[in-house]
Structure formats: structure tokens, C-alpha cells
Motif scaffolding. Structure first.
Motif, PDB file in Angstrom:
ATOM      1  N   VAL A  64       1.193  -1.113  -0.002  1.00  9.06           N
ATOM      2  CA  VAL A  64       0.125   0.436   0.196  1.00  9.06           C
ATOM      3  C   VAL A  64       0.974   1.395   0.114  1.00  9.06           C
ATOM      4  CG1 VAL A  64      -1.259   1.274   1.268  1.00  9.06           C
ATOM      5  CG2 VAL A  64      -2.027  -0.846   1.437  1.00  9.06           C
ATOM      6  N   ILE A  65       1.769   1.242   0.294  1.00  9.97           N
ATOM      7  CA  ILE A  65       2.840   2.499   1.034  1.00  9.97           C
ATOM      8  C   ILE A  65       3.772   2.793  -0.584  1.00  9.97           C
ATOM      9  CG2 ILE A  65       4.742   3.185   1.836  1.00  9.97           C
ATOM     10  CD1 ILE A  65       4.299   1.762   4.346  1.00  9.97           C
ATOM     11  N   ALA A  66       3.859   0.968  -1.045  1.00 14.36           N
ATOM     12  CA  ALA A  66       4.081   1.568  -2.339  1.00 14.36           C
ATOM     13  C   ALA A  66       3.539   2.233  -3.430  1.00 14.36           C
ATOM     14  CB  ALA A  66       4.849   0.211  -3.131  1.00 14.36           C
ATOM     15  N   GLY A  67       2.257   1.304  -3.368  1.00 19.85           N
ATOM     16  CA  GLY A  67       0.806   1.873  -4.218  1.00 19.85           C
ATOM     17  C   GLY A  67       0.632   4.052  -4.059  1.00 19.85           C
ATOM     18  N   LEU A  68       1.159   4.153  -2.543  1.00 18.71           N
ATOM     19  CA  LEU A  68       1.041   5.606  -2.551  1.00 18.71           C
ATOM     20  C   LEU A  68       1.742   6.237  -2.743  1.00 18.71           C
ATOM     21  CD1 LEU A  68      -0.502   5.440   0.852  1.00 18.71           C
ATOM     22  CD2 LEU A  68      -1.780   5.475  -0.617  1.00 18.71           C
ATOM     23  N   PHE A  69       3.061   5.945  -2.799  1.00 17.53           N
ATOM     24  CA  PHE A  69       4.364   6.575  -3.103  1.00 17.53           C
ATOM     25  C   PHE A  69       4.114   6.642  -4.913  1.00 17.53           C
ATOM     26  CE2 PHE A  69       6.485   6.328   0.543  1.00 17.53           C
ATOM     27  CZ  PHE A  69       7.273   7.642   0.870  1.00 17.53           C
ATOM     28  N   GLU A  70       3.827   5.959  -5.855  1.00 17.95           N
ATOM     29  CA  GLU A  70       3.858   5.541  -7.212  1.00 17.95           C
ATOM     30  C   GLU A  70       2.299   6.563  -7.528  1.00 17.95           C
ATOM     31  OE1 GLU A  70       2.888   3.342 -10.900  1.00 17.95           O
ATOM     32  OE2 GLU A  70       1.868   2.392  -8.910  1.00 17.95           O
ATOM     33  N   VAL A  71       1.503   7.213  -6.527  1.00 16.82           N
ATOM     34  CA  VAL A  71       0.613   8.239  -6.728  1.00 16.82           C
ATOM     35  C   VAL A  71       1.578   9.867  -6.700  1.00 16.82           C
ATOM     36  CG1 VAL A  71      -1.252   9.796  -5.884  1.00 16.82           C
ATOM     37  CG2 VAL A  71      -1.770   7.423  -6.315  1.00 16.82           C
ATOM     38  N   VAL A  72       2.164   9.859  -6.002  1.00 17.91           N
ATOM     39  CA  VAL A  72       3.009  11.342  -4.908  1.00 17.91           C
ATOM     40  C   VAL A  72       4.699  11.045  -6.616  1.00 17.91           C
ATOM     41  CG1 VAL A  72       5.111  11.648  -3.439  1.00 17.91           C
ATOM     42  CG2 VAL A  72       2.899  10.091  -2.717  1.00 17.91           C
ATOM     43  N   TRP A  73       5.144  10.416  -6.934  1.00 23.77           N
ATOM     44  CA  TRP A  73       5.563  10.341  -7.800  1.00 23.77           C
ATOM     45  C   TRP A  73       4.614  11.076  -9.834  1.00 23.77           C
ATOM     46  CZ3 TRP A  73       6.185   8.044 -12.476  1.00 23.77           C
ATOM     47  CH2 TRP A  73       5.371   6.649 -13.371  1.00 23.77           C
ATOM     48  N   ALA A  74       3.674  10.370 -10.062  1.00 25.68           N
ATOM     49  CA  ALA A  74       3.056  10.679 -10.556  1.00 25.68           C
ATOM     50  C   ALA A  74       2.403  12.237 -10.315  1.00 25.68           C
ATOM     51  CB  ALA A  74       1.957   9.558 -10.994  1.00 25.68           C
ATOM     52  N   SER A  75       1.967  12.260  -9.722  1.00 28.52           N
ATOM     53  CA  SER A  75       1.368  13.705  -9.347  1.00 28.52           C
ATOM     54  C   SER A  75       2.503  14.701  -8.991  1.00 28.52           C
ATOM     55  CB  SER A  75       0.904  13.798  -8.173  1.00 28.52           C
ATOM     56  OG  SER A  75      -0.092  12.782  -7.813  1.00 28.52           O
ATOM     57  N   THR A  76       3.758  14.133  -8.843  1.00 28.07           N
ATOM     58  CA  THR A  76       4.676  15.523  -8.915  1.00 28.07           C
ATOM     59  C   THR A  76       5.832  15.652 -10.056  1.00 28.07           C
ATOM     60  OG1 THR A  76       6.731  13.716  -8.161  1.00 28.07           O
ATOM     61  CG2 THR A  76       5.619  15.168  -5.855  1.00 28.07           C
ATOM     62  N   MET A  77       5.597  14.276 -10.669  1.00 27.09           N
ATOM     63  CA  MET A  77       6.175  14.234 -12.281  1.00 27.09           C
ATOM     64  C   MET A  77       5.134  15.498 -13.085  1.00 27.09           C
ATOM     65  SD  MET A  77       6.532  12.037 -14.883  1.00 27.09           S
ATOM     66  CE  MET A  77       4.593  11.070 -15.192  1.00 27.09           C
ATOM     67  N   LYS A  78       4.438  15.384 -12.728  1.00 26.53           N
ATOM     68  CA  LYS A  78       2.908  16.397 -13.328  1.00 26.53           C
ATOM     69  C   LYS A  78       3.479  18.261 -13.060  1.00 26.53           C
ATOM     70  CE  LYS A  78      -1.672  18.192 -14.687  1.00 26.53           C
ATOM     71  NZ  LYS A  78      -0.557  19.541 -16.268  1.00 26.53           N
ATOM     72  N   MET A  79       3.659  18.485 -11.992  1.00 29.23           N
ATOM     73  CA  MET A  79       4.409  19.503 -10.941  1.00 29.23           C
ATOM     74  C   MET A  79       5.689  19.817 -11.384  1.00 29.23           C
ATOM     75  SD  MET A  79       2.379  19.815  -7.655  1.00 29.23           S
ATOM     76  CE  MET A  79       2.682  18.057  -7.151  1.00 29.23           C
ATOM     77  N   SER A  80       6.243  19.016 -11.666  1.00 30.42           N
ATOM     78  CA  SER A  80       8.072  18.604 -12.867  1.00 30.42           C
ATOM     79  C   SER A  80       7.894  20.090 -13.968  1.00 30.42           C
ATOM     80  CB  SER A  80       8.874  18.159 -12.981  1.00 30.42           C
ATOM     81  OG  SER A  80       8.059  17.092 -13.524  1.00 30.42           O
ATOM     82  N   HIS A  81       6.665  19.664 -14.637  1.00 30.07           N
ATOM     83  CA  HIS A  81       6.303  20.020 -15.648  1.00 30.07           C
ATOM     84  C   HIS A  81       7.866  20.131 -17.066  1.00 30.07           C
ATOM     85  CE1 HIS A  81       3.479  23.500 -15.032  1.00 30.07           C
ATOM     86  NE2 HIS A  81       4.494  23.725 -13.651  1.00 30.07           N
ATOM     87  N   GLY A  82       6.939  18.840 -16.800  1.00 30.07           N
ATOM     88  CA  GLY A  82       8.567  17.780 -17.918  1.00 30.07           C
ATOM     89  C   GLY A  82      10.085  18.473 -17.147  1.00 30.07           C
ATOM     90  N   PHE A  83      10.248  17.814 -15.847  1.00 30.25           N
ATOM     91  CA  PHE A  83      11.190  17.206 -15.331  1.00 30.25           C
ATOM     92  C   PHE A  83      12.375  19.673 -15.109  1.00 30.25           C
ATOM     93  CE2 PHE A  83      10.593  13.584 -15.644  1.00 30.25           C
ATOM     94  CZ  PHE A  83      10.703  13.100 -14.359  1.00 30.25           C
ATOM     95  N   SER A  84      10.892  19.968 -15.878  1.00 27.03           N
ATOM     96  CA  SER A  84      12.100  21.606 -15.219  1.00 27.03           C
ATOM     97  C   SER A  84      11.978  22.012 -14.612  1.00 27.03           C
ATOM     98  CB  SER A  84      11.820  22.767 -16.934  1.00 27.03           C
ATOM     99  OG  SER A  84       9.800  22.551 -16.519  1.00 27.03           O
ATOM    100  N   LYS A  85      11.025  21.648 -13.854  1.00 36.25           N
ATOM    101  CA  LYS A  85      11.182  22.872 -11.710  1.00 36.25           C
ATOM    102  C   LYS A  85      12.215  21.951 -11.316  1.00 36.25           C
ATOM    103  CE  LYS A  85       7.317  25.293 -13.014  1.00 36.25           C
ATOM    104  NZ  LYS A  85       6.096  25.458 -11.920  1.00 36.25           N
ATOM    105  N   LEU A  86      13.195  22.168 -10.913  1.00 32.39           N
ATOM    106  CA  LEU A  86      14.453  21.178  -9.953  1.00 32.39           C
ATOM    107  C   LEU A  86      13.311  20.873  -8.445  1.00 32.39           C
ATOM    108  CD1 LEU A  86      17.079  19.833  -9.943  1.00 32.39           C
ATOM    109  CD2 LEU A  86      17.450  22.104  -8.350  1.00 32.39           C
TER     110      LEU A  86
END
Length: 104
Positions: free
Chosen positions: A7-29
Motif C-alpha cells: 500500500v505504501i508503494a502504491g501511495l508513493f506511485e501516486v506521489v511521483w506521478a503527481s509531482t512529475m506533472k508539477m515538474s513540468h517535464g522535469f524543468s522545475k528542480l
């Protein structure tokens, strides 16, 4: 304990998917770093869970948690619009995840 890891692994998957969107294509460090940390944590806990749980069980549940969680995050925080029929299929996905868990 292995189910908790999963369950923790699945929740972290949601975290990285969401933060990847917020990174704007890895342009925000800062968001890019959060994405990589989330990915590492997600895979770390998935690896711990699969030490004892069968891969054929752990992987679909992990991806299901990530998929449903990402949909919910998209709707709640990113303004994604989901058609009504799509919610039906999301419910089917949840039923499938619960069914996989209950039959093992």
C-alpha cells in the motif's frame, strides 16, 4: 507487514506521478527531485512487498493503487474532468483490486 509495504508503494506511485506533472517535464528542480524520491520510495517498498507476496498479485495491486490514486489526484488537484462512464470503469478497477486481494 508486506501488504502495508504494498500500500505504501502504491501511495508513493501516486506521489511521483503527481509531482512529475508539477515538474513540468522535469524543468522545475524541486518537483523533479520529489518525483525521483517518490519513484525510489515506490520501488523500494514494492521490492520489500514482493519478497513475500507473489509478483502476480503485488504488481497489479500496486499499479491499481497508483492508477486510481492518480485519477483522484488529477480530479481533486489538477482540475481533470472525468466523464461519468469513466467513473464506472474506475469502480470496476477498484472491484478488481479488492477481488484480487480477497481471493488470495
Amino acid at each position: 507487514m508486506n501488504w502495508i509495504y504494498l500500500v505504501i508503494a502504491g501511495l508513493f506511485e501516486v506521489v511521483w506521478a503527481s509531482t512529475m506533472k508539477m515538474s513540468h517535464g522535469f524543468s522545475k528542480l524541486d518537483w523533479s527531485i520529489a518525483t525521483v524520491v517518490g519513484m525510489i520510495a515506490s520501488f523500494f517498498f514494492l521490492a520489500k512487498a514482493t519478497k513475500a507476496l507473489p509478483l502476480s498479485l503485488a504488481y497489479p495491486i500496486w499499479t491499481g493503487i497508483g492508477a486510481v490514486g492518480s485519477i483522484i489526484m488529477g480530479v481533486m488537484f489538477f482540475g481533470d474532468k472525468i466523464p461519468g462512464i469513466t467513473w464506472f470503469f474506475i469502480a470496476l478497477l477498484l472491484i478488481g483490486i479488492v477481488g484480487i486481494k480477497m481471493t488470495t
